[in-house]
Scaffold this motif. Structure first.
Motif, PDB file in Angstrom:
ATOM      1  N   LYS A 129      26.289  -4.618 -60.509  1.00 36.47           N
ATOM      2  CA  LYS A 129      25.432  -4.446 -61.686  1.00 36.47           C
ATOM      3  C   LYS A 129      24.842  -5.769 -62.135  1.00 36.47           C
ATOM      4  N   ALA A 130      25.638  -6.827 -62.058  1.00 35.77           N
ATOM      5  CA  ALA A 130      25.167  -8.139 -62.500  1.00 35.77           C
ATOM      6  C   ALA A 130      24.132  -8.737 -61.565  1.00 35.77           C
ATOM      7  N   LEU A 131      24.096  -8.297 -60.317  1.00 37.41           N
ATOM      8  CA  LEU A 131      23.211  -8.919 -59.324  1.00 37.41           C
ATOM      9  C   LEU A 131      21.998  -8.074 -58.950  1.00 37.41           C
ATOM     10  N   ALA A 132      22.167  -6.766 -58.866  1.00 38.88           N
ATOM     11  CA  ALA A 132      21.140  -5.928 -58.237  1.00 38.88           C
ATOM     12  C   ALA A 132      19.764  -6.067 -58.878  1.00 38.88           C
ATOM     13  N   GLU A 133      19.647  -5.765 -60.164  1.00 40.59           N
ATOM     14  CA  GLU A 133      18.329  -5.796 -60.816  1.00 40.59           C
ATOM     15  C   GLU A 133      17.758  -7.204 -60.930  1.00 40.59           C
ATOM     16  N   PRO A 134      18.567  -8.227 -61.331  1.00 41.81           N
ATOM     17  CA  PRO A 134      18.008  -9.587 -61.366  1.00 41.81           C
ATOM     18  C   PRO A 134      17.501 -10.057 -60.002  1.00 41.81           C
ATOM     19  N   VAL A 135      18.238  -9.752 -58.943  1.00 46.32           N
ATOM     20  CA  VAL A 135      17.803 -10.162 -57.608  1.00 46.32           C
ATOM     21  C   VAL A 135      16.501  -9.465 -57.238  1.00 46.32           C
ATOM     22  N   GLU A 136      16.411  -8.182 -57.570  1.00 51.52           N
ATOM     23  CA  GLU A 136      15.183  -7.437 -57.277  1.00 51.52           C
ATOM     24  C   GLU A 136      13.991  -8.039 -58.006  1.00 51.52           C
ATOM     25  N   ALA A 137      14.211  -8.421 -59.272  1.00 53.90           N
ATOM     26  CA  ALA A 137      13.118  -9.029 -60.053  1.00 53.90           C
ATOM     27  C   ALA A 137      12.725 -10.380 -59.476  1.00 53.90           C
ATOM     28  N   LEU A 138      13.726 -11.167 -59.077  1.00 51.24           N
ATOM     29  CA  LEU A 138      13.422 -12.481 -58.511  1.00 51.24           C
ATOM     30  C   LEU A 138      12.677 -12.365 -57.190  1.00 51.24           C
ATOM     31  N   LEU A 139      13.083 -11.413 -56.375  1.00 51.38           N
ATOM     32  CA  LEU A 139      12.390 -11.225 -55.087  1.00 51.38           C
ATOM     33  C   LEU A 139      10.967 -10.736 -55.303  1.00 51.38           C
ATOM     34  N   ASP A 140      10.766  -9.964 -56.351  1.00 54.11           N
ATOM     35  CA  ASP A 140       9.424  -9.460 -56.640  1.00 54.11           C
ATOM     36  C   ASP A 140       8.488 -10.577 -57.063  1.00 54.11           C
ATOM     37  N   SER A 141       9.047 -11.602 -57.762  1.00 57.56           N
ATOM     38  CA  SER A 141       8.197 -12.720 -58.202  1.00 57.56           C
ATOM     39  C   SER A 141       7.797 -13.610 -57.037  1.00 57.56           C
ATOM     40  N   ALA A 142       8.669 -13.748 -56.042  1.00 57.78           N
ATOM     41  CA  ALA A 142       8.366 -14.435 -54.779  1.00 57.78           C
ATOM     42  C   ALA A 142       7.662 -15.766 -54.968  1.00 57.78           C
ATOM     43  N   SER A 143       8.411 -16.742 -55.422  1.00 58.60           N
ATOM     44  CA  SER A 143       7.874 -18.102 -55.529  1.00 58.60           C
ATOM     45  C   SER A 143       8.797 -19.046 -54.775  1.00 58.60           C
ATOM     46  N   GLU A 144       8.466 -20.338 -54.825  1.00 56.86           N
ATOM     47  CA  GLU A 144       9.297 -21.321 -54.146  1.00 56.86           C
ATOM     48  C   GLU A 144      10.695 -21.380 -54.750  1.00 56.86           C
ATOM     49  N   ASP A 145      10.802 -20.996 -55.994  1.00 56.80           N
ATOM     50  CA  ASP A 145      12.095 -21.071 -56.677  1.00 56.80           C
ATOM     51  C   ASP A 145      12.907 -19.772 -56.566  1.00 56.80           C
TER      52      ASP A 145
ATOM     53  N   THR B 125     -10.177 -13.944 -53.115  1.00 61.34           N
ATOM     54  CA  THR B 125      -9.495 -13.250 -52.010  1.00 61.34           C
ATOM     55  C   THR B 125      -8.457 -14.156 -51.363  1.00 61.34           C
ATOM     56  N   LYS B 126      -8.840 -15.391 -51.126  1.00 59.34           N
ATOM     57  CA  LYS B 126      -7.913 -16.330 -50.486  1.00 59.34           C
ATOM     58  C   LYS B 126      -6.693 -16.573 -51.365  1.00 59.34           C
ATOM     59  N   THR B 127      -6.940 -16.713 -52.655  1.00 62.77           N
ATOM     60  CA  THR B 127      -5.821 -16.952 -53.581  1.00 62.77           C
ATOM     61  C   THR B 127      -4.857 -15.762 -53.580  1.00 62.77           C
ATOM     62  N   ALA B 128      -5.446 -14.553 -53.653  1.00 57.01           N
ATOM     63  CA  ALA B 128      -4.608 -13.352 -53.676  1.00 57.01           C
ATOM     64  C   ALA B 128      -3.837 -13.186 -52.370  1.00 57.01           C
ATOM     65  N   ARG B 129      -4.508 -13.484 -51.264  1.00 59.41           N
ATOM     66  CA  ARG B 129      -3.821 -13.352 -49.973  1.00 59.41           C
ATOM     67  C   ARG B 129      -2.725 -14.409 -49.814  1.00 59.41           C
ATOM     68  N   SER B 130      -2.994 -15.618 -50.312  1.00 63.75           N
ATOM     69  CA  SER B 130      -1.979 -16.674 -50.242  1.00 63.75           C
ATOM     70  C   SER B 130      -0.729 -16.263 -51.013  1.00 63.75           C
ATOM     71  N   ALA B 131      -0.930 -15.660 -52.183  1.00 59.81           N
ATOM     72  CA  ALA B 131       0.210 -15.201 -52.981  1.00 59.81           C
ATOM     73  C   ALA B 131       0.969 -14.100 -52.239  1.00 59.81           C
ATOM     74  N   SER B 132       0.230 -13.214 -51.597  1.00 64.09           N
ATOM     75  CA  SER B 132       0.875 -12.148 -50.826  1.00 64.09           C
ATOM     76  C   SER B 132       1.619 -12.718 -49.634  1.00 64.09           C
ATOM     77  N   MET B 133       1.022 -13.760 -49.040  1.00 64.68           N
ATOM     78  CA  MET B 133       1.682 -14.418 -47.906  1.00 64.68           C
ATOM     79  C   MET B 133       2.990 -15.066 -48.348  1.00 64.68           C
ATOM     80  N   LYS B 134       3.024 -15.644 -49.546  1.00 66.73           N
ATOM     81  CA  LYS B 134       4.251 -16.251 -50.060  1.00 66.73           C
ATOM     82  C   LYS B 134       5.337 -15.195 -50.277  1.00 66.73           C
ATOM     83  N   LEU B 135       4.883 -14.033 -50.739  1.00 67.54           N
ATOM     84  CA  LEU B 135       5.831 -12.932 -50.889  1.00 67.54           C
ATOM     85  C   LEU B 135       6.425 -12.562 -49.532  1.00 67.54           C
TER      86      LEU B 135
END
Length: 710
Positions: free
Chosen positions: A464-480, A573-583
């Motif tokens: 319970k402590a990990l599942a939703e926070p991890v899902e949210a963090l993975l959804d944000s998909a940044s370097e951090d 388009t390039k910016t949006a694709r770059s963000a998707s690529m980071k994900l």
């Protein structure tokens, strides 16, 4: 047709040889015609030991048998002779008077000694009837007799290789293969102890005798089995003098026609030997009589009403006071034996008392064991009930479990003391050990169940402590993203592991087991993160399209974009694709161990920055970093999306988002065309000043003027 049974008294009770009777017998059976093809079988043993009964069943003779209802008494007087029925070759059977008959008195035992020696002298096969319980006993009835027989046999006769067939009567459960070595050892000891004349100092027993052993069940108790065994034994007497038969290697055989004269001479020699001293029959009489008394006491015990009530009650449940009451019954039974056997030989009396006690205890032991079984069951059920109640109130505690076990083991000890019989020290430790093992098994079962519940509780808490926070963090998909996940995992795991470690203290687990459980919980936390990462990796294409749509269709303020023609669609388009690529790069691998990888750079170069300026070398352009099934410096088990899969996903992503870009471009162009069809500025100003109706009137007037001019 079977042979007729002919018989005669060979020697009467006074020791008189019946010459005429033997001669008539030989004529009736036509013995003189047999030459050397005949055999002589005799039997010796205690009075009333069933010798005549055995011979009658074995050879079809009609010797007089004891009437069991009239008690033990002398039935065979002197020596009787008969012809065996339907046995080849012609076989003569001699039935001897018992060796310990009370009718002759204690001092007049000469005839018994003489008849035994006579039987050994004239017989090819001598059956020695003996009780099973006499085997291995120093005071056995036939031992003194055998000792004297061996000694006198060497002194009176030259070796003629007589076969001694020991018939063990009333065989117990002990297998014959266990009894026979003991009996043979006893026989050899007797032979070795017998003083031998100089001529036979080194002569082995086998030079005088062949020793064979058979065992028969009780005729009175197991008649059918007795008859079956006798039938098998009878077959061994067929062709007994043939090579390999019971008397196959006999020597010094007298021709059948001289059997009468030879027998008379043997008897004469034996009668004149005044110094023969066979063992006193006191031991033999004591053996039989004490055995009878013992059997009577066993029967009396089994018929005892109080014992029968005990035996019945024990079939169903534990009976308090068992040991004390049963000890009293046994003591009464043994005391009665002591009173009746007091005047018999002390050694025999003591030995038979021990046998009686052993038999009685054998009868009691099953009831005692059943009683202990009931005690164990009752104690175990009471322990479980008490332990489970304590568990419900206070939860599991190893110390409480130990104390509870100790309490009920002490209760078992008290119950087993109550069941103890004073005549024997039976050890209840095996039953107690079984009870202890059952208790330990129950405690272990409960402990394992509680441990499973506890571990499941903390695993659920960590999930319970990990599942939703991890899902949210993975959804944000940044370097951090992964550093944040690692930090979250470490913090939550530490807190939950600490809670479990504290809870485990009540279980008193060994260090290794506790470490295993804590490690399992830590691994569970990692598996939750990995599972979430795998789930998100499975939905990466949807996530990429959602991110692209969000960044492409909305401005920095999250407002929907209006494609007026001024927007740089290519850059957006390039910016949006770059963000998707980071994900995509974020979800391509699990990064819980702070290992550095170049997945994002590889994807960026291969998918987004494909048209870098200055890249003209064809060999470089032809190299595809995504043409691989694994990432550099990323273990296979940590890979969620392989390079090849990333390339395929990107191709699909671009194909499915291309329409959105095309629509945006089309919207810009449409906007531009719409702007070309608007009225001129002056017209717009006039409309604003005059109003629409006045403007339309002015417009019509202008058109009229133009027509006139033209």
């Amino acid at each position: 047709m079977g042979d007729a049974c002919f018989s005669t008294q060979l020697i009467d009770g006074d020791g008189v040889f019946n010459v005429s009777g033997l001669d008539n017998f030989m004529k009736e059976v036509k013995l003189g015609e047999c030459g050397l093809s005949y055999a002589v079988v005799s039997i010796m043993g205690p009075q009333s030991s069933g010798k005549s009964t055995l011979l009658n069943h074995l050879f079809g003779t009609n010797f007089r048998e004891m009437d069991a209802f009239k008690g033990r008494s002398q039935t065979t007087k002197g020596i009787w002779l008969a012809k065996a029925q339907n046995i080849e070759p012609c076989t003569l059977v001699m039935d001897l008077e018992g060796t310990d008959g009370r009718e002759r008195g204690e001092d007049d035992t000469a005839f018994e000694k003489q008849s035994a020696l006579f039987a050994l002298a004239v017989s090819d096969i001598v059956l020695i009837n003996m009780w099973c319980h006499d085997i291995g006993r120093e005071q056995a009835a036939n031992k003194p007799l055998l000792k004297t027989v061996f000694q006198v046999m060497m002194r009176l006769f030259s070796p003629r290789k007589t076969t001694l067939l020991f018939v063990i009567r009333d065989k117990s459960k002990t297998p014959l293969e266990n009894l026979e070595p003991i009996l043979r050892e006893d026989i050899q000891k007797i032979w070795d102890a017998v003083p031998k004349p100089h001529a036979h100092k080194e002569t082995p027993l086998s030079e005088f005798f062949n020793v064979e052993v058979v065992a028969l069940s009780s005729y009175e108790e197991k008649e059918e089995l007795f008859k079956e065994q006798v039938s098998h034994l009878r077959a061994r007497f067929q062709h007994s003098i043939a090579p390999g038969g019971l008397a196959g290697d006999r020597r010094g055989v007298v021709p059948a026609s001289g059997f009468s004269f030879s027998s008379q001479q043997f008897w004469k020699i034996i009668k004149e030997n005044k110094d023969l001293d066979l063992p006193a029959h006191k031991v033999m009489v004591a053996t039989v009589r004490c055995e009878e008394i013992g059997n009577e006491k066993v029967a009396s015990f089994t018929a005892d009403e109080e014992w029968q009530q005990f035996e019945e009650a024990i079939q169903h449940d534990y009976v308090p006071g068992f040991g004390k009451k049963l000890s009293s019954i046994l003591d009464r039974c043994l005391s009665e034996y002591d009173m009746e056997a007091i005047y018999f030989d002390e050694g025999v009396r003591t030995s038979k008392r021990q046998q009686l006690e052993s038999k009685l205890l054998q009868l009691v032991n099953p009831a005692y064991q059943l009683l202990l079984g009931h005690l164990r069951t009752r104690t175990l059920e009471a322990f479980k009930e008490s332990f489970d109640k304590a568990l419900t109130k206070e939860g599991f505690a190893a110390a409480a479990a130990r104390n509870c076990m100790q309490t009920f083991l002490e209760q078992f000890d008290k119950g087993s003391e109550d069941a103890a019989i004073q005549q024997v020290k039976w050890d209840p430790s095996k039953v107690k050990d079984k009870l202890k093992r059952d208790m330990e098994a129950h405690v272990a079962s409960v402990r394992n169940a509680k441990l499973s519940e506890l571990c499941a509780k903390y695993e659920a808490q960590l999930t319970k402590a990990l599942a939703e926070p991890v899902e949210a963090l993975l959804d944000s998909a940044s370097e951090d993203t992964w550093p944040a996940i690692r930090k979250l995992l470490q913090r939550e795991t530490k807190a939950v592991v600490s809670g479990l470690e504290s809870a485990l203290s009540a279980f008193e687990l060994d260090e290794a087991s506790e470490k295993d459980l804590l490690a399992k919980l830590e691994n569970h936390g990692r598996s939750v993160v990995e599972s979430k990462a795998k789930e998100e990796a499975g939905r990466v294409l949807i996530r990429m399209k959602d991110r692209f749509s969000t960044l492409f269709s909305r401005d920095a303020d999250s407002m929907p974009r209006v494609w007026t023609g001024k927007e740089d669609i290519k850059a957006i388009t390039k910016t949006a694709r770059s963000a998707s690529m980071k994900l995509l790069a974020t979800l391509a691998a699990i990064r819980l161990d702070e290992d550095v990888d170049n997945i994002e750079n590889t994807l960026s170069l291969a998918l987004v920055d494909t048209a870098r300026p200055g890249t003209t070398d064809r060999s470089i352009q032809s190299f595809d970093p995504l043409a691989s099934s694994s990432w550099e410096r990323v273990p296979e088990d940590k890979t969620l999306i392989s390079p090849v899969q990333c390339k395929s996903l990107w191709r699909q992503f671009k194909a499915e988002t291309e329409y959105t870009v095309t629509q945006a471009i089309a919207a810009q162009e449409a906007n531009k065309r719409n702007n070309n069809w608007l009225p001129p500025p002056w017209a717009l100003a006039a409309m604003a000043i005059l109003g629409f109706n006045e403007f339309m009137t002015l417009l019509k007037y202008s058109f009229s003027v133009c027509r006139i001019i033209h």
